[in-house]
Design a protein around this motif. Sequence first.
Motif, mmCIF file in Angstrom:
data_model
loop_
_atom_site.group_PDB
_atom_site.id
_atom_site.type_symbol
_atom_site.label_atom_id
_atom_site.label_comp_id
_atom_site.label_asym_id
_atom_site.label_seq_id
_atom_site.Cartn_x
_atom_site.Cartn_y
_atom_site.Cartn_z
ATOM 1 N N ARG A 109 7.497 12.830 10.073
ATOM 2 C CA ARG A 109 8.389 12.435 11.179
ATOM 3 C C ARG A 109 8.367 10.916 11.340
ATOM 4 O O ARG A 109 9.415 10.291 11.509
ATOM 5 N N ASP A 110 7.181 10.323 11.275
ATOM 6 C CA ASP A 110 7.090 8.864 11.424
ATOM 7 C C ASP A 110 7.732 8.147 10.233
ATOM 8 O O ASP A 110 8.428 7.145 10.410
ATOM 9 N N GLN A 111 7.519 8.650 9.030
ATOM 10 C CA GLN A 111 8.110 7.989 7.850
ATOM 11 C C GLN A 111 9.636 8.076 7.853
ATOM 12 O O GLN A 111 10.314 7.181 7.360
ATOM 13 N N MET A 138 8.668 9.748 0.220
ATOM 14 C CA MET A 138 8.055 10.099 1.507
ATOM 15 C C MET A 138 6.833 10.935 1.159
ATOM 16 O O MET A 138 6.911 11.797 0.278
ATOM 17 N N SER A 139 5.720 10.679 1.845
ATOM 18 C CA SER A 139 4.492 11.371 1.459
ATOM 19 C C SER A 139 3.662 11.808 2.644
ATOM 20 O O SER A 139 3.384 11.030 3.553
ATOM 21 N N SER A 140 3.253 13.075 2.615
ATOM 22 C CA SER A 140 2.222 13.547 3.538
ATOM 23 C C SER A 140 1.089 14.161 2.714
ATOM 24 O O SER A 140 0.468 15.134 3.128
ATOM 25 N N GLY A 141 0.860 13.593 1.555
ATOM 26 C CA GLY A 141 -0.155 14.129 0.651
ATOM 27 C C GLY A 141 0.446 15.234 -0.194
ATOM 28 O O GLY A 141 0.565 15.119 -1.405
ATOM 29 N N SER A 193 16.382 20.392 -2.212
ATOM 30 C CA SER A 193 14.929 20.535 -2.190
ATOM 31 C C SER A 193 14.270 19.164 -2.297
ATOM 32 O O SER A 193 14.609 18.368 -3.170
ATOM 33 N N PHE A 194 13.337 18.886 -1.393
ATOM 34 C CA PHE A 194 12.631 17.595 -1.353
ATOM 35 C C PHE A 194 11.127 17.832 -1.443
ATOM 36 O O PHE A 194 10.643 18.869 -0.996
ATOM 37 N N SER A 195 10.398 16.859 -1.973
ATOM 38 C CA SER A 195 8.935 16.918 -2.044
ATOM 39 C C SER A 195 8.331 15.793 -1.208
ATOM 40 O O SER A 195 8.877 14.693 -1.160
ATOM 41 N N PHE A 196 7.187 16.081 -0.578
ATOM 42 C CA PHE A 196 6.430 15.054 0.135
ATOM 43 C C PHE A 196 5.073 14.848 -0.522
ATOM 44 O O PHE A 196 4.086 14.518 0.141
ATOM 45 N N GLN A 197 5.008 15.067 -1.822
ATOM 46 C CA GLN A 197 3.764 14.885 -2.575
ATOM 47 C C GLN A 197 3.379 13.402 -2.519
ATOM 48 O O GLN A 197 4.229 12.522 -2.329
ATOM 49 N N HIS A 198 2.131 13.132 -2.722
ATOM 50 C CA HIS A 198 1.558 11.793 -2.550
ATOM 51 C C HIS A 198 2.405 10.640 -3.097
ATOM 52 O O HIS A 198 2.614 9.625 -2.428
ATOM 53 N N ASN A 199 2.884 10.760 -4.338
ATOM 54 C CA ASN A 199 3.590 9.633 -4.975
ATOM 55 C C ASN A 199 5.037 9.479 -4.561
ATOM 56 O O ASN A 199 5.650 8.461 -4.862
ATOM 57 N N GLN A 234 0.824 -1.209 0.000
ATOM 58 C CA GLN A 234 0.000 0.000 0.000
ATOM 59 C C GLN A 234 0.862 1.265 0.000
ATOM 60 O O GLN A 234 1.865 1.353 0.703
ATOM 61 N N TRP A 235 0.468 2.217 -0.822
ATOM 62 C CA TRP A 235 1.125 3.521 -0.800
ATOM 63 C C TRP A 235 0.083 4.607 -0.727
ATOM 64 O O TRP A 235 -0.868 4.570 -1.498
ATOM 65 N N PRO A 236 0.230 5.598 0.144
ATOM 66 C CA PRO A 236 1.283 5.723 1.147
ATOM 67 C C PRO A 236 1.105 4.738 2.297
ATOM 68 O O PRO A 236 -0.005 4.268 2.535
#
Length: 412
Positions: free
Chosen positions: A263-265, A203-206, A194-200, A24-26
Amino acid sequence: MGLPHNTLAIHGGEPVAAHIAAPQWPPTSKETAERLADLYLRGDWSFNRGGQAAALCEEFAEYCNSRYAVLMTNGTVTLMSALAVYGIGQGDEVIVPAFTWLSTAMAVRYVGAKIVFVDVEPTTLCLDPARLEPAVTSRTRAIIPVHFLGSMADMDAITAIARRHNLIVVEDCAQAHGGKWDGRSVGTLGQVGSFSFQHNKIMSSGEGGICVTDDGRIAERLYRMAHIGYGPGERMGEFKSRPDPDLVCHNFRCTEFQAVIIRDQLRDLDRRIEEYNRSMARLAALLGGLPGVRIQSPGRRATPQSCYKWAVLFDADPLADIPAEILLKAIRAEGLPMEPSYGAVPTQLLFNLPVTDYVTADGCRVAMEIATRRTLMLSHQWLGADARTVEAIGAVIAKVAGNAAALRHEAA
Ligand SMILES: *Cc1c(COP(=O)(O)O)cnc(C)c1O
């Protein structure tokens, strides 16, 4: 039933991977859900009201072995802000690889600078240092190398060129969380990462994004830019100092919810990247030497290699003349949901800028041809699947590659 056992599923044969699934992702967990519920019930939702954003910045900076991290709403504004805090804008040029997600290039346009596309290496599909230096002009101010799909830009060569020409390097690590270049975390090899946490993403927070830097003055400018002028540590409603007059500030704040999730991821990232590397090694072993199939080369000094999309290039005989759409259809029919290439940025559907906004240095042949027409990708969560599933992924590619004649017939 009369069909040879190796008959492709698109031709009525048995799919080799009919029942495989990706994790499952995320990823979700009870523990994170409880922390989110606590935060919700407390009502401390906005940026750092509950200390989550500041804690994430500290932990992310420490993870990268960087001095500062600044959390923002996404991995596009982080790139834009990284250029803007150096005063890059109208009249300036910024070099980006011709093969990347269009956001890398759009960030250059947002600050009003000219986008200069430079070709990628045919092996790593990352910015080609040999093409980079000839594209530098007296107006060039910055380079944005991208650690792309399952590889890394050659940071030794790129930073050497940047030093020679006094250029800023903003590393686009939107696809490379957890990757290291010769032991150093991606994002710390240039001036800003620069990092992204976009859904895909890995690492993702939406949605979400973060910048890292070792430069305290740049970190402060980034922070103010993302916080409508507030300085680091200033609480909402407590204005203590004024931002630099040249800095146009925005509200790029995240919520505390996003910080809790990331933080958890972060605690699980190294384990997951290790797992991805095991799967990539197994696939390389399964497919090594298979005629017509070439896996994107990892970064030369990857320790480890992060991976956002496992990319396969079909640019050699006997598959080089079979359209990628046909290969994709055959692979999907076997049960593996690979995706088409984004294609070179100037060919992407969403990239709508007029040609006056950008330059395509030297034609960018590799990006336009190999990257656009001969590449298929598989999303990273598949690399976290069990060994049986990884074997099945290899079996799909091998089966399709072994049916070149039937596919050529399909294409005709
Ligand atoms: C996703 C991505 C971005 C942009 O990140 P967002 O959070 O979606 O704005 C930038 N560069 C690359 C290479 C990406 O893959």
